[in-house]
Motif scaffolding. Structure first.
Motif, PDB file in Angstrom:
ATOM      1  N   ILE A 143       0.118  -1.651  -2.889  1.00  0.00           N
ATOM      2  CA  ILE A 143       0.121  -0.858  -1.645  1.00  0.00           C
ATOM      3  C   ILE A 143       0.931  -1.640  -0.622  1.00  0.00           C
ATOM      4  O   ILE A 143       0.589  -2.779  -0.280  1.00  0.00           O
ATOM      5  CB  ILE A 143      -1.325  -0.601  -1.166  1.00  0.00           C
ATOM      6  N   THR A 144       2.027  -1.030  -0.173  1.00  0.00           N
ATOM      7  CA  THR A 144       3.007  -1.811   0.608  1.00  0.00           C
ATOM      8  C   THR A 144       3.244  -1.211   1.999  1.00  0.00           C
ATOM      9  O   THR A 144       3.022  -0.019   2.213  1.00  0.00           O
ATOM     10  CB  THR A 144       4.339  -1.897  -0.169  1.00  0.00           C
ATOM     11  N   TRP A 177       5.703  -0.821   5.769  1.00  0.00           N
ATOM     12  CA  TRP A 177       7.045  -0.312   6.088  1.00  0.00           C
ATOM     13  C   TRP A 177       8.005  -1.404   6.540  1.00  0.00           C
ATOM     14  O   TRP A 177       9.207  -1.191   6.583  1.00  0.00           O
ATOM     15  CB  TRP A 177       6.946   0.752   7.198  1.00  0.00           C
ATOM     16  N   LYS A 211       2.166   2.463  -4.138  1.00  0.00           N
ATOM     17  CA  LYS A 211       1.943   3.398  -3.017  1.00  0.00           C
ATOM     18  C   LYS A 211       2.697   2.806  -1.823  1.00  0.00           C
ATOM     19  O   LYS A 211       2.202   1.911  -1.147  1.00  0.00           O
ATOM     20  CB  LYS A 211       0.444   3.499  -2.725  1.00  0.00           C
ATOM     21  N   PRO A 212       3.912   3.307  -1.580  1.00  0.00           N
ATOM     22  CA  PRO A 212       4.688   2.763  -0.458  1.00  0.00           C
ATOM     23  C   PRO A 212       4.184   3.323   0.875  1.00  0.00           C
ATOM     24  O   PRO A 212       3.407   4.266   0.901  1.00  0.00           O
ATOM     25  CB  PRO A 212       6.104   3.257  -0.746  1.00  0.00           C
ATOM     26  N   SER A 213       4.673   2.761   1.963  1.00  0.00           N
ATOM     27  CA  SER A 213       4.263   3.248   3.294  1.00  0.00           C
ATOM     28  C   SER A 213       4.832   4.644   3.553  1.00  0.00           C
ATOM     29  O   SER A 213       5.961   4.953   3.181  1.00  0.00           O
ATOM     30  CB  SER A 213       4.778   2.290   4.365  1.00  0.00           C
ATOM     31  N   GLU A 214       4.039   5.433   4.251  1.00  0.00           N
ATOM     32  CA  GLU A 214       4.478   6.783   4.618  1.00  0.00           C
ATOM     33  C   GLU A 214       5.623   6.767   5.633  1.00  0.00           C
ATOM     34  O   GLU A 214       6.262   7.788   5.868  1.00  0.00           O
ATOM     35  CB  GLU A 214       3.295   7.599   5.173  1.00  0.00           C
ATOM     36  N   ALA A 224       0.130   8.873   2.707  1.00  0.00           N
ATOM     37  CA  ALA A 224      -0.363   8.016   3.788  1.00  0.00           C
ATOM     38  C   ALA A 224      -1.590   7.228   3.311  1.00  0.00           C
ATOM     39  O   ALA A 224      -1.807   7.063   2.109  1.00  0.00           O
ATOM     40  CB  ALA A 224      -0.675   8.879   5.006  1.00  0.00           C
ATOM     41  N   GLY A 225      -2.401   6.781   4.276  1.00  0.00           N
ATOM     42  CA  GLY A 225      -3.541   5.917   3.958  1.00  0.00           C
ATOM     43  C   GLY A 225      -4.537   6.539   2.995  1.00  0.00           C
ATOM     44  O   GLY A 225      -5.159   5.837   2.196  1.00  0.00           O
ATOM     45  N   GLY A 229      -3.440   5.730  -0.399  1.00  0.00           N
ATOM     46  CA  GLY A 229      -3.719   4.315  -0.656  1.00  0.00           C
ATOM     47  C   GLY A 229      -5.194   4.089  -0.936  1.00  0.00           C
ATOM     48  O   GLY A 229      -5.567   3.337  -1.850  1.00  0.00           O
ATOM     49  N   ALA A 230      -6.048   4.775  -0.165  1.00  0.00           N
ATOM     50  CA  ALA A 230      -7.504   4.603  -0.354  1.00  0.00           C
ATOM     51  C   ALA A 230      -7.910   5.099  -1.738  1.00  0.00           C
ATOM     52  O   ALA A 230      -8.697   4.453  -2.439  1.00  0.00           O
ATOM     53  CB  ALA A 230      -8.256   5.365   0.738  1.00  0.00           C
ATOM     54  N   PHE A 242      -1.962  -5.881  -1.907  1.00  0.00           N
ATOM     55  CA  PHE A 242      -1.750  -5.126  -0.667  1.00  0.00           C
ATOM     56  C   PHE A 242      -1.079  -6.016   0.362  1.00  0.00           C
ATOM     57  O   PHE A 242      -1.383  -7.211   0.463  1.00  0.00           O
ATOM     58  CB  PHE A 242      -3.122  -4.670  -0.136  1.00  0.00           C
ATOM     59  N   SER A 284      -2.235  -4.332   7.417  1.00  0.00           N
ATOM     60  CA  SER A 284      -3.087  -4.801   8.515  1.00  0.00           C
ATOM     61  C   SER A 284      -4.440  -5.325   8.001  1.00  0.00           C
ATOM     62  O   SER A 284      -4.862  -4.992   6.887  1.00  0.00           O
ATOM     63  CB  SER A 284      -3.325  -3.644   9.480  1.00  0.00           C
ATOM     64  N   THR A 320      -7.169  -2.517   7.181  1.00  0.00           N
ATOM     65  CA  THR A 320      -6.899  -1.841   5.900  1.00  0.00           C
ATOM     66  C   THR A 320      -7.162  -2.792   4.743  1.00  0.00           C
ATOM     67  O   THR A 320      -7.745  -2.407   3.716  1.00  0.00           O
ATOM     68  CB  THR A 320      -5.440  -1.331   5.873  1.00  0.00           C
ATOM     69  N   LYS A 350     -10.789  -2.877   3.885  1.00  0.00           N
ATOM     70  CA  LYS A 350     -11.241  -1.676   3.152  1.00  0.00           C
ATOM     71  C   LYS A 350     -10.813  -1.751   1.688  1.00  0.00           C
ATOM     72  O   LYS A 350     -11.574  -1.420   0.777  1.00  0.00           O
ATOM     73  CB  LYS A 350     -10.617  -0.408   3.776  1.00  0.00           C
ATOM     74  N   ILE A 351      -9.578  -2.185   1.473  1.00  0.00           N
ATOM     75  CA  ILE A 351      -9.054  -2.244   0.101  1.00  0.00           C
ATOM     76  C   ILE A 351      -9.824  -3.289  -0.714  1.00  0.00           C
ATOM     77  O   ILE A 351     -10.189  -3.048  -1.869  1.00  0.00           O
ATOM     78  CB  ILE A 351      -7.534  -2.532   0.133  1.00  0.00           C
TER      79      ILE A 351
HETATM   80  P1  ADP Z   1       0.583  -0.827   9.269  1.00  0.00           P
HETATM   81  O1  ADP Z   1      -0.211  -0.554  10.471  1.00  0.00           O
HETATM   82  O2  ADP Z   1       1.420  -2.032   9.326  1.00  0.00           O
HETATM   83  O3  ADP Z   1       1.293   0.360   8.684  1.00  0.00           O
HETATM   84  P2  ADP Z   1      -1.519  -0.473   7.366  1.00  0.00           P
HETATM   85  O4  ADP Z   1      -2.451  -1.480   6.857  1.00  0.00           O
HETATM   86  O5  ADP Z   1      -2.051   0.701   8.084  1.00  0.00           O
HETATM   87  O6  ADP Z   1      -0.492  -1.289   8.203  1.00  0.00           O
HETATM   88  O7  ADP Z   1      -0.610   0.113   6.184  1.00  0.00           O
HETATM   89  C1  ADP Z   1      -0.112  -0.637   5.118  1.00  0.00           C
HETATM   90  C2  ADP Z   1      -0.172   0.216   3.855  1.00  0.00           C
HETATM   91  O8  ADP Z   1      -1.529   0.536   3.594  1.00  0.00           O
HETATM   92  C3  ADP Z   1       0.555   1.568   3.955  1.00  0.00           C
HETATM   93  O9  ADP Z   1       1.115   1.881   2.700  1.00  0.00           O
HETATM   94  C4  ADP Z   1      -0.568   2.524   4.304  1.00  0.00           C
HETATM   95  O10 ADP Z   1      -0.325   3.864   3.961  1.00  0.00           O
HETATM   96  C5  ADP Z   1      -1.695   1.962   3.472  1.00  0.00           C
HETATM   97  N1  ADP Z   1      -3.041   2.321   3.938  1.00  0.00           N
HETATM   98  C6  ADP Z   1      -3.430   2.680   5.183  1.00  0.00           C
HETATM   99  N2  ADP Z   1      -4.768   2.906   5.213  1.00  0.00           N
HETATM  100  C7  ADP Z   1      -5.234   2.669   3.951  1.00  0.00           C
HETATM  101  C8  ADP Z   1      -6.528   2.694   3.334  1.00  0.00           C
HETATM  102  N3  ADP Z   1      -7.628   3.020   4.017  1.00  0.00           N
HETATM  103  N4  ADP Z   1      -6.629   2.366   2.039  1.00  0.00           N
HETATM  104  C9  ADP Z   1      -5.537   2.015   1.328  1.00  0.00           C
HETATM  105  N5  ADP Z   1      -4.288   1.983   1.840  1.00  0.00           N
HETATM  106  C10 ADP Z   1      -4.115   2.294   3.136  1.00  0.00           C
END
Ligand code: ADP
Length: 477
Positions: free
Chosen positions: A146-147, A149, A173-176, A204-205, A208-209, A221, A224, A227, A230-231
Motif C-alpha cells: 500500500i503506497t 502519492w 494498492k497505489p495512492s488514489e 482510495a483508503g 487499502g483497508a 505500507f 501516515s 493509517t 489501522k493497517i
Molecule cells: P497520505 O495522507 O500521505 O495520503 P495515507 O496514509 O492516507 O497518507 O495514505 C497512504 C496510502 O494508504 C494510500 O494508498 C491510501 O489510499 C491508503 N489508505 C488510506 N487509508 C487507508 C486505510 N484505512 N487502510 C489501508 N490503506 C489506506
C-alpha cells in the motif's frame, strides 16, 4: 477521450466501476483521467490470483527472474521521460524530479535483479554429533503493498523489487492521487511478468483497508501514522507480517562550527525539495545562537530565489503541492505557526502563479520552540521552523525530543560533534553535512518510534521482511 486507470488482476484489466477524478495540481481545472475503484470481489480475486501464481513464480529459475527484473528496470529507465511527465503532471513535482524518480525506480529493479543471484544460506554445526544444520530462506507468499502519492513509482519499486526477487507475488494498492503513474508501471510489469505475479487494485483508503484485512501473508505500507496503525492492527488479526513506514519531524542541527553556506544549501534542499512532501523533509532547523542571524539572512534569501511554478514548466524548482486537501492542511499549519508565536520570515501562504493550481510559497519561521505543535506534527509541505539554541548539547537534546525518529542531520566542521551526534541521535538515519533527505537505495531505510514499525526496507536487508527462515537438520545416518 478520458484516461481510465483500472485494476489489473491475473493479467486482465478491469475498467468499469466507481470513478475518482485525477486532478492536475498544476492546473486544477484539468482532469487528467479517472481511476476506477476496485470492488471487494475484485480485491479478493487479486489476492487469489497472486496466491495461485506464487509457487509458479517461486519456481522460475533464478537467472530468468534476474533477467525479468533487469528488463523491467531497463524499460523504466528508457521511458523515464514519458512516465516522468505523467508522474509530474498528477503529483506536481518538477519534471526533472519526476523523470529522476522513474529512473531511480528502474535502478531499484536492477539492484534487486542482482539480488536474485545473491540468495546464499548459512550452515551451522550442531550441538549433537553427526548432524548438519542448514539455514535457508523461503518466500513469505503474497505481499500486499500500500503506497502513497509522494514517490508513487520509487516506493512501489523499493517494495516490489525485493518482494519479487525473493519469490513472492504481489497485490499493489497505489495512492488514489497518483493512479496514472501506477497505471504506467502496471503496464510495464504486465509486459514482463507471468500472469498473476503482479496484481494491482486501484482505489482510495477503503480499497487499502480491504486489502489489509484480506488473506495476504505480508503487508508493506508507506503513509501516515493513523493509517499505519489501522493497517498494523488489521494485519495482526490475520497474523500477517507487517511493515509500516510513516511520518517524521526531521531535524538539522547547525552548530557554530558549521560552514554556513553549506548549511544553507542543505537546508534548502532538505526543507523545500519535492515541496517538502517527503517523510525525510528537514522540518526543524536547530541553530546555535552565535550563527543564527547570519544563517537566517542567507537562508531566507536563498528560499526567496526558488522558482515556484507549473510542474512541467522550464525552470520550475518547486511545483504545486499534490491536492487541495494537502494545500489547506499546510496553510492551516502556517496559520498555526503564527498563532503559536513564530516569526514569519518569508512565505506564509499561497504563491502567485499564472496557473490555477495548489502553489505555496517556501515558508520559514523562526523564534519557534519544540513545544509548539508545528515542531511536533508533520506538516508535509514547503515550510520549516527554526529554533535557536545555546549549545550543541541543547541542539542534540531538542533533535531527540520527538515522537518520531526517521532522519537527523548535523552541519558542523567539528569531528567531535559529528561523531557524538552519530552515536547519540535516536534516528534510523543520521547524516553529517547533508540534509535529512536524499538517501541511497542499496542500504537500509527506516526509522524508530512512530516513524516505522517492522523490519527495514531497501538494500539486502529487505529480505528480512520478504522471506521466512527455515532451519533444516540432517542426520546422514
Ligand atoms: P497520505 O495522507 O500521505 O495520503 P495515507 O496514509 O492516507 O497518507 O495514505 C497512504 C496510502 O494508504 C494510500 O494508498 C491510501 O489510499 C491508503 N489508505 C488510506 N487509508 C487507508 C486505510 N484505512 N487502510 C489501508 N490503506 C489506506
Amino acid at each position: 477521450m478520458t484516461n481510465i486507470y483500472g485494476s489489473l488482476i491475473n493479467g486482465e484489466w478491469h475498467n468499469v466501476g466507481n470513478e475518482i477524478a485525477n486532478i492536475n495540481p498544476s492546473e486544477s481545472s484539468q482532469v487528467l483521467g479517472h481511476l476506477i475503484s476496485a470492488n471487494s470481489s475484485q480485491i479478493d480475486d487479486a489476492v487469489s490470483s497472486a496466491r495461485h501464481a506464487q509457487p509458479l513464480w517461486s519456481a522460475v529459475k533464478l537467472e530468468d527472474k534476474k533477467n525479468i527484473l533487469y528488463a523491467i528496470g531497463q524499460e523504466l529507465m528508457d521511458r523515464s521521460d514519458e512516465i516522468g511527465k505523467i508522474l509530474s503532471s498528477e503529483e506536481g513535482k518538477p519534471f526533472a524530479e519526476g523523470r529522476g524518480e522513474v529512473f531511480r525506480a528502474g535502478e531499484f529493479y536492477q539492484y534487486y535483479a542482482a539480488e536474485c543471484l545473491r540468495q546464499i544460506g548459512e550452515s551451522a554445526a550442531s550441538v549433537r554429533p553427526n548432524i548438519d544444520i542448514e539455514i535457508s530462506r523461503e518466500p513469505i507468499g503474497v505481499a500486499g503493498l500500500i503506497t502513497p502519492w509522494n514517490f508513487p513509482i520509487a516506493i512501489a519499486a523499493w517494495k516490489m523489487g525485493p518482494a519479487l526477487a525473493y519469490g513472492n507475488t504481489v497485490v499493489l494498492k497505489p495512492s488514489e492521487l497518483t493512479p496514472a503513474t501506477a497505471h504506467s508501471l502496471a503496464e510495464v510489469l504486465d509486459k514482463h511478468l507471468p500472469k498473476g505475479v503482479f496484481n494491482m487494485v486501484q482505489g482510495a483508503g477503503d480499497v487499502g483497508a480491504a486489502l489489509s484485512a484480506s488473506k495476504v501473508d505480508a503487508i508493506s505500507f508507506t503513509g501516515s501514522v493513523p493509517t499505519g496503525k489501522k493497517i498494523a492492527l488489521a494485519a495482526v488479526k490475520n497474523m500477517a507480517r507487517v511493515q509500516c513506514e510513516m511520518g517524521s519531524k526531521n531535524p538539522i542541527v547547525i552548530t557554530k562550527n558549521a560552514d554556513i553556506d553549506l548549511a544553507v544549501a542543505q537546508s534548502i534542499h532538505g526543507a523545500f525539495g519535492a515541496s517538502g512532501q517527503k517523510c525525510t523533509a528537514s522540518s526543524r532547523l536547530i541553530v546555535e545562537d552565535s550563527i543564527h542571524d547570519e544563517f537566517v539572512e542567507k537562508f531566507v534569501k536563498a528560499a526567496e530565489l526558488k522558482k515556484v511554478g507549473h510542474a512541467l514548466a522550464e525552470g520550475t524548482e518547486l511545483g504545486p503541492v499534490v491536492s487541495e486537501g494537502q494545500m489547506n492542511k499546510i496553510l492551516s499549519y502556517m496559520d498555526l505557526a503564527k498563532s503559536e508565536g513564530g516569526t514569519l520570515l518569508t512565505g506564509g501562504g499561497r504563491a502567485e502563479s499564472e496557473h490555477e493550481g495548489y502553489y505555496l510559497a517556501p515558508t520559514i519561521f523562526t523564534d519557534t520552540n519544540n513545544q509548539m505543535r508545528v515542531n511536533k506534527e508533520e506538516v508535509f509541505g514547503p515550510m520549516t521552523c527554526i529554533m535557536r539554541v545555546d549549545s550543541y548539547e541543547e541542539g542534540l537534546s531538542l533533535a531527540n525530543d520527538t515522537e518520531y525518529g526517521l532522519s537527523a542531520s548535523i552541519i558542523t566542521n567539528s569531528v567531535k560533534e559529528a561523531q557524538h551526534y552519530k552515536r547519540n541521535a535516536k534516528f534510523g538515519s543520521v547524516l553529517v553535512n547533508l540534509a535529512t533527505a536524499g538517501l541511497d537505495y542499496h542500504v537500509p531505510f527506516g526509522g524508530r518510534n512512530a516513524s516505522s514499525y517492522g523490519p527495514r526496507e531497501q538494500g539486502e536487508h529487505a529480505k528480512d521482511f520478504y522471506t521466512i527462515m527455515k532451519t533444516s537438520y540432517t542426520n546422514p545416518g
